[in-house]
Structures are given as structure tokens and as C-alpha cells.
Write a protein that holds these residues in place. Structure first.
Motif, mmCIF file in Angstrom:
data_model
loop_
_atom_site.group_PDB
_atom_site.id
_atom_site.type_symbol
_atom_site.label_atom_id
_atom_site.label_comp_id
_atom_site.label_asym_id
_atom_site.label_seq_id
_atom_site.Cartn_x
_atom_site.Cartn_y
_atom_site.Cartn_z
ATOM 1 N N TYR A 122 66.534 19.974 33.260
ATOM 2 C CA TYR A 122 68.054 19.713 32.465
ATOM 3 C C TYR A 122 68.239 20.861 31.599
ATOM 4 O O TYR A 122 67.325 21.455 30.998
ATOM 5 N N HIS A 133 71.768 18.773 35.295
ATOM 6 C CA HIS A 133 70.616 18.230 36.013
ATOM 7 C C HIS A 133 70.658 18.677 37.159
ATOM 8 O O HIS A 133 71.161 18.420 38.020
ATOM 9 N N THR A 244 69.616 9.904 31.436
ATOM 10 C CA THR A 244 68.671 10.929 30.737
ATOM 11 C C THR A 244 69.625 10.823 29.472
ATOM 12 O O THR A 244 70.856 10.479 29.372
#
Length: 305
Positions: A122, A133, A244
Motif C-alpha cells: 500500500y 494497493h 484498508t
């Protein structure tokens, strides 16, 4: 003389109590690697590629007991993220090369597959914009290459998420990170206010519930379009969505794992995640899901109590 003895005993008792308290405080301040509070490791040192920006203030701290790493250190449990680049050019794609070394100091080449990949990578800028990502590739010598798309000026934190499949750390999920600086004027963007909903490509995502810090719990996100529940989500990384989150204060990363069972190309509308937020405050969430062969990335600011 008899009238002064009680006073003398009280004085000795107070002195003894003070000595015990001082010894206890000294022990708390010097045990182990300098733990000031249970679960916090202040003894780790910043990497050569680390930034002195506020986002680095939490680097090296272990999470609260039972929680995962906050991802702000380049080393954990004997494993280290190594890279030579501390800067990257602005406005153009660049390959970021790195390696993961194990407790023996050698590059690790044996990684477990998680969500169809052996490494998740990331990139996020200091103001939590520019999310990327990626899934880097590894050479036989353990060198990984992550193909970053164009970066804007500022300080970027680069995270590696992996699980060793052999050695001392086998089966343990780790997140390590370093920073790179991209030269140029870097105006900071204001973090959008906290909201339970976000819209991307005509899809509306809604976070249900009120997550609390330092508590593992289930978090549900629903997906809708034109006011109707979406039921045609396609599998992406062996799940229906990848989530995320980064903390607005220091860019700590949260551990959010999908729990929804994949069953063909008709996922949704509700997606369940196992969520662990190591601290309270605003978190920037990035939800990636796929429909009709197209990947969508929705983002929102979530307040964690």
C-alpha cells in the motif's frame, strides 16, 4: 520522649512508602525495552528511510495486547523491511524495490498466500490521499518490485503486508512500512469530515455500527445503486471486497479482514469484516470491490470511538 515516638513512627512509615513508590516507578520506566504502558515499545529506532513528520511519532510502538501491529515501523518480530530508496520522482511511475529480511538477516523468500497474493503493498500520502494497493512481484533472491503509479509531492508511507510461510514467524501476519519523499510543492488536502456513507461510480456504500478502538468486532458495509441493494458483486482477491484503513493522526494501519463467503458473481449487498482499530479518532477507509469486470475504490472518513 513518649509523645515523640508516634510522630517518629509516622515519619519512618512515610519514608518507607515513598521509597516503595519510587522503586515501583523506576521499575515501570526501565523494564524490558522501556515500556511506559503495557503493550507499548518505545525502544525501537526509526529506519533510515523514515520521516521525521508527525506520522512517524508512533513508529516502533507495539499495539495494545491482542491487537495487530500498527504498521508504522520497518521491523517487527525480527523481520525487517529493507530498501535503498528514500526519495521518488514526482509525476511519473516508478518501481520501488525492497526486501524482507528475517531474524537471521537473510532475505525471506517463503511467503504464505493471503487473498490470492503473497504480498500486499500500500502507498498513501501523509494527508491520506493518493491511495494505491499493489501486488509486487518477487525475484528469486527475495527482491520485490512494486510498480507505483505517478506520485504527487509530499511524504508517502509505503506498507508491506505479508505472512512468512517458514521460520520463526511462520503463520504470523506482519505489516512493515517505510517512507519516501517526493520533491515539489506539497499542499496538504483537508481530510473529509466523518461520514457513514460514500459514493463512487454511482454506488453508495454505507458503514453500519459504531466501531470502538482496541476492540475486535464485526463491521458491516452495505453496497447500493440507485437506491437498490447491489447483489452482483464479483470476487476480488478471493473475496467480495477489500478494505484498508489509515489513522488520520499518524497513518497507522488497521487490520480489516473479510468474513463474507464468496459464492459466484452475486455478492452483496452486505459485506462483513473482522475489524481491529488500534486507536480512536478519524480513520480513512478505502473499500475496493468489483462489478462487471471493473474495480471500484470508495473512500470515506470513519470516526472510531
Amino acid at each position: 520522649m513518649s509523645s515523640s515516638r508516634p510522630h517518629h513512627r509516622r515519619t519512618l512509615a512515610a519514608a518507607a512508602a515513598a521509597a516503595v513508590l519510587a522503586a515501583a516507578l523506576t521499575a515501570c520506566g526501565t523494564s524490558g525495552t522501556g515500556h511506559g504502558m503495557a503493550g507499548m515499545d518505545h525502544g525501537a529506532t526509526a529506519s533510515a528511510g523514515a520521516s521525521a513528520a508527525p506520522s512517524q511519532l508512533m513508529a516502533g510502538m507495539d499495539p495494545m495486547p491482542g491487537m495487530g501491529s500498527n504498521g508504522l515501523s520497518d521491523n517487527q518480530a525480527g523481520y525487517r523491511l529493507t530498501a535503498t530508496d528514500t526519495a521518488a520522482p514526482a509525476g511519473k511511475a516508478v518501481d520501488y524495490r525492497f526486501a524482507i529480511t528475517g531474524p537471521d538477516g537473510r532475505p525471506v523468500t517463503d511467503f504464505a498466500v493471503e487473498q490470492t497474493k503473497r504480498m500486499h503493498f500500500y502507498a498513501i500520502r501523509g494527508d491520506l490521499t493518493g491511495f494505491q494497493h499493489l501486488h509486487p512481484t518477487m525475484a528469486s533472491d527475495g527482491t520485490w518490485t512494486a510498480p507505483l503509479t505517478a506520485l504527487t509531492p509530499g511524504t508517502w508511507r509505503l506498507y508491506t503486508s505479508f505472512t512468512p510461510d517458514s521460520g520463526d514467524g511462520k503463520g504470523n501476519s506482519l505489516v512493515l512500512s517505510r517512507t519516501v519523499t517526493v520533491a515539489g510543492a506539497a499542499p496538504s488536502e483537508q481530510l473529509p469530515p466523518a461520514s457513514a456513507t460514500a459514493v463512487v461510480d454511482g454506488y453508495t456504500i454505507t458503514v453500519k455500527g459504531s466501531p470502538m478502538a482496541n476492540m475486535a468486532h464485526e463491521m458491516t458495509i452495505s453496497v447500493a445503486k440507485d437506491g437498490k441493494p447491489v447483489t452482483d458483486l464479483q470476487p476480488y482477491l478471493d473475496t467480495y471486497a477489500h478494505l484498508t484503513a489509515f489513522h488520520s493522526g499518524d497513518a497507522a494501519i488497521a487490520h480489516l479482514h473479510p468474513e463474507t463467503t464468496v459464492n459466484g458473481d452475486h455478492g452483496g449487498p452486505d459485506l462483513t469484516f473482522h475489524a481491529e482499530f488500534p486507536q480512536s479518532g478519524n480513520w480513512r477507509l478505502f473499500l475496493q470491490f468489483q462489478t462487471g469486470g471493473r474495480l471500484h475504490t470508495a473512500s470515506l472518513t470513519l470516526e472510531v470511538g
